[in-house]
Design an enzyme around this catalytic site. Sequence first.
Site: not given
Length: 524
Positions: A284-285, A288, A367
Amino acid sequence: MVSPPPQRLWVGVLLVLVVVVVELPGALQKCIFDVVQAQVRVVRAAPVDPDSQPSETKLTAPTGQEQQPTHPGPKASPLQAVKQRSSLKKLAPPTAASPQPIRIKTWIPQESDSLSEAEKNRLEAAVEEAVRMVSSLLSVDRVPGPLLLRRDINKYCKFLWRNSSTINYNSCGRANNNYRSESCLDVIIPDDHLAGCDVYPEADSPRRTALRPEGAGLSDTDFLLYLHIQATDKCRAEPNVLAYAVHCQTDTRGRPVAGVVVICRDRLTGATYNHQTTVQTVIHELFHALGFSKDLFHTWRDCSSSSQEAAGCSPRGKVTHTDGSGQMRIYTPSVISALQKHLASTDPELGGPLENLDVPPGGVSSHWESRLLHGSIMAAVLGDPTTVRIDPVTLAALQDTGWYSVNLSRAQSLVWGDGEGAMFGSMSTCLNNSSFFCTGSGLGCHYLHLHKGKCQTDQYLEKCHVYKPFKNGSECWIKENERQSAEENWSGEIFGFDSRCFFSNLNRQVCVHVCECFCVFLLV
């Protein structure tokens, strides 16, 4: 033999009454990316002609809030289990080639907290798995030589020559005597990873003074990930935050080439550690840091055959807009197509829905909106790892950055809202009981039927309710959750790999020929 309580006869396959003392759903893993990224000065490389080959980064004025370093950084050591740095000699000039899997080099700064051997092994295994997954999904035009990050000219230089008629126009004329080092989110970048910088004392003379020498750079690297393990103030302030990330530098085409992922030190200890949760959080990070960021949406590029620049990529410009209901969405071709396919709708307003919680009117989040893309790897909160998917809409967004060739065939099916139409997840429809949403506060089954749960809402669902898994033993598919004695398991409940949660109004088990195993809630 222990006799169960009086029951009515069941008909059909094995069905099970669930009577348990449950612990309510636990806190979701929260992401604070937008807050942290806003605090970081990003060093952006000067754009190049779209037809030229990728090259090392060239510096332009950075953006964002500056974080001043306080001392030079010590030498760092790379993460074990990730290939050690080998020869850093410059490679041959690049030639045109198809995109190749992205090479992510992980580096742990020396200022990171020390870990026990068990914690180090946990982290290495999780990060290695996350990096391997991302590399299998994303391909890039590879960096042709060692990756060298650029120094921030606004930090090392006191003033620039501004006369455009001189040969040193926009070059540094005087050094900042207080300049020490480069940093990203409290990580001191080693000098070995940085390009050199020069000062030109005279506006019209080629004479120059080297302020810092050229570093060796990092070979076989397309993205440099600084993995910082520390119990930061943000970790202490947000107990539901496992990690957070930023990107620090971009290349000549706008693609991020370096970033930091902070792993909250305390989350690696104790019985609460979960390998798959950590893997998904790092993915997830990383997504980003690699481009799924509101600060980068406007820099995404159109590299399709319909691009206005026939042999290259053209800027997409603004890709986020509000729809007729006020929902902020990403409108790019792959995202629209993926969402239309997912919801079985041809509605042209079906752009990728962005989270609106804690976002001002007209503002943008990094998100997906949880009501519409619940269970996506890029939702603002991540639930139980068995319920999270690297979904087609997220991969479509990464494809539309223009920086990556994405292996869309590896997308994981997102069951949430599948085939439900354009209005799915809207506030006007989620209050109607369905196989995805629920009403009230009763017990039931998570929509994937892997867990027992309770009908609840949270701040991201905005009054919509879903069945959330319990914390203790809600997984129907884990054999160890089965009660051991007949007194405890008078209903005949069986847990196992093929068990699932279903509703039923029956309350006795009968096996007819071959029995399949289900973990079932009974309405009595």
